[in-house]
Motif scaffolding. Sequence first.
Motif, PDB file in Angstrom:
ATOM      1  N   VAL A 242     -50.283  37.337 -96.547  1.00 25.19           N
ATOM      2  CA  VAL A 242     -51.390  37.700 -97.441  1.00 25.19           C
ATOM      3  C   VAL A 242     -50.855  38.061 -98.821  1.00 25.19           C
ATOM      4  N   ASN A 246     -51.927  35.703-101.913  1.00 24.04           N
ATOM      5  CA  ASN A 246     -52.799  36.325-102.912  1.00 24.04           C
ATOM      6  C   ASN A 246     -52.162  36.372-104.300  1.00 24.04           C
ATOM      7  N   ALA A 274     -62.806  30.519 -94.560  1.00 20.36           N
ATOM      8  CA  ALA A 274     -62.691  31.887 -95.053  1.00 20.36           C
ATOM      9  C   ALA A 274     -61.920  31.965 -96.362  1.00 20.36           C
ATOM     10  N   SER A 275     -60.877  31.159 -96.504  1.00 19.23           N
ATOM     11  CA  SER A 275     -59.972  31.292 -97.646  1.00 19.23           C
ATOM     12  C   SER A 275     -60.489  30.619 -98.906  1.00 19.23           C
ATOM     13  N   LYS A 373     -59.526  36.400 -91.520  1.00 16.94           N
ATOM     14  CA  LYS A 373     -60.271  37.644 -91.736  1.00 16.94           C
ATOM     15  C   LYS A 373     -59.765  38.374 -92.981  1.00 16.94           C
ATOM     16  N   LEU A 374     -58.460  38.281 -93.227  1.00 14.00           N
ATOM     17  CA  LEU A 374     -57.876  38.995 -94.366  1.00 14.00           C
ATOM     18  C   LEU A 374     -58.086  38.245 -95.677  1.00 14.00           C
ATOM     19  N   LEU A 375     -57.976  36.918 -95.647  1.00 11.45           N
ATOM     20  CA  LEU A 375     -58.121  36.143 -96.881  1.00 11.45           C
ATOM     21  C   LEU A 375     -59.576  36.025 -97.334  1.00 11.45           C
ATOM     22  N   ARG A 376     -60.505  36.287 -96.421  1.00 15.36           N
ATOM     23  CA  ARG A 376     -61.922  36.234 -96.793  1.00 15.36           C
ATOM     24  C   ARG A 376     -62.238  37.212 -97.926  1.00 15.36           C
ATOM     25  N   LYS A 377     -61.430  38.289 -98.008  1.00 15.20           N
ATOM     26  CA  LYS A 377     -61.676  39.310 -99.031  1.00 15.20           C
ATOM     27  C   LYS A 377     -61.313  38.813-100.426  1.00 15.20           C
ATOM     28  N   LYS A 378     -60.482  37.765-100.501  1.00 16.73           N
ATOM     29  CA  LYS A 378     -60.062  37.261-101.809  1.00 16.73           C
ATOM     30  C   LYS A 378     -60.025  35.732-101.764  1.00 16.73           C
ATOM     31  N   ARG A 379     -61.213  35.151-101.633  1.00 20.69           N
ATOM     32  CA  ARG A 379     -61.310  33.688-101.568  1.00 20.69           C
ATOM     33  C   ARG A 379     -60.783  33.066-102.867  1.00 20.69           C
ATOM     34  N   ASN A 380     -60.159  31.911-102.718  1.00 23.49           N
ATOM     35  CA  ASN A 380     -59.564  31.243-103.876  1.00 23.49           C
ATOM     36  C   ASN A 380     -59.848  29.745-103.783  1.00 23.49           C
TER      37      ASN A 380
END
Length: 604
Positions: A242, A246, A274-275, A373-380
């Motif tokens: 992550v 990120n 998600a990403s 689940k973690l990358l969903r918070k900072k989609r790119n």
Amino acid sequence: MENGNGYSNGHTAVANGLVACPAAFQASPAAAPMVSSTEATLGRHLARRLVQVGVSDVFAVPGDFNLALLDHLIAEPGLRLVGCCNELNAGYAADGYARAKGVGACAVTFTVGGLSVINAIAGAYSENLPVICIVGGPNSNDHGTNRILHHTIGLPDFSQELRCFQPVTCHQVVINNLDDAHEQIDKAIATALKESKPVYISVACNIPGVCHPAFSHEPIPYCLAVRQSNKMGLEAALQATVEFLNKAVKPVMVAGPNLRVAKAGAAFEQLADASGYAVAVMPSAKGLVAETLPRFIGTYWGAVSTAFCTEIVESADAYLFAGPIFNDYSSVGYSFLLKKEKLVLVQPDRVTVGNGPTFGCVMMKDFLTELGKLLRKKRNTTAYENYKRIFVPQGQPPESEPGEPLRVNVLFKHIQQMLTGDNAVIAETGDSWFNCQKLKLPDGCRYEFQMQYGSIGWSVGALLGYAQGAKDKRVIACIGDGSFQVTAQDVSTMLRCGQNSIIFLINNGGYTIEVEIHDGPYNVIKNWNYTGLIDAIHNGEGKCWTAKVTCEEELTAAIETATMVKQDCLCFIEVIVHKDDTSKELLEWGSRVSSANSRPPNPQ
């Protein structure tokens, strides 16, 4: 059952990839039903185990050492014995069947059969397919007697076949007595499923029908525990990944063929959603993830990638590859422009982040699921937006004049229009690799080819096995004339099985893929009357329809017939094209592979 590409095919016997015991394996000895003494045999046990793990068809060639065993396979109600024309095709068929159902099986006789099937088993090993190769061996009383037997190389040592199979199977057993035979069989089958590789089981010809107390009721199987990720290792790998991703401005993700082994296709698709990353597949992973994903950009194959894909992948400042196999073919003669320091490498049981450490005992499916689940918070979505800016839709091939000789690009334009979710595509080694890569697969449409091993002729047997294992799909196979000549006989078995596949036989007069690597007179083959051959094989038995086409009008009519009035028939369409009509991708790829093959020796 979720297979490697994330789709469901309805088979429950191989649920969760058989890393856990299927229900049929879990009956306790006390509750297990007794069987009659006539059924308490090794042959019945082996047949029953095959059915329990999801094998309904065994591809076989009879020989005197396996005949008694074949009787027991035939007697199993849930098992069908499919007689093939030769052992090589039986092995290829088991390979294709394993791709369709998750596990396959073939049965041959000792040495003359075993050494004939071994090329197909080596291919299944290279492609990570669980194939159970069963060999009928010599009489148990002949071992250690210093006798010389037929079907051997003329030495009293009978171990030659076993030694040949050891490098191309993950487990081998030679069963000459009944005391621990059930354990040997169960362990071999369990190992094939656990390792996703072929196994070798040799059974002495005089013991399949002998009753033994070990088979009086269901023996306790070797049960495979679900492989769990090390929790701390998983958390450390996620944290490092992550942080790495990120920091990137335009990350991408690429699917590789080992997604099948890890059964992580669905997890990969969830991560893509998600990403927000642009998504590509390596050529050998085509069909393992849906090509209708919102940010799918095509096949990444270096210099022969689909349009604009290589530019996006190789210009990314971070790329996550899930289950890749990097070899000279997939890297186009080692010409990839990838950098290790930008790479997150996810294999079935480990993760490596850039030039940093490798995190072991991390299962790919767990890792991709949690990473999403973690990358969903900072989609790119930057890489995909860049792709949209530079993308120019591919044009259609020029319209054909009436009666103009058929071009390969016109053929594949029409194959593209045929595809639905009810199809699967099988591409033979050769120019079909490159033309089929450009096909856009609808949801549910499957795709298979043998890239790592690249055995010319693989597709005929694989088509037989795949169609037998995927009854819900009408399979379309694209096969070159040179490849077809290697394994043509088992079109006969397709007819015996009542299959309705469509074979496009591309007749261009030789081994075109070899021509583009290194040409010579050995790449030219004797032309056959291919439709005449198939008509002779048909011989009025079974449902078969053939056509020979030389122009677009004839092709259009043939496809209409094959998909309409002959949809319940095996359809064979011979397509006549010019010997130099190849894809531009093959021309580029061939020159680069040729350059890699012809590198001079390093100074000593």
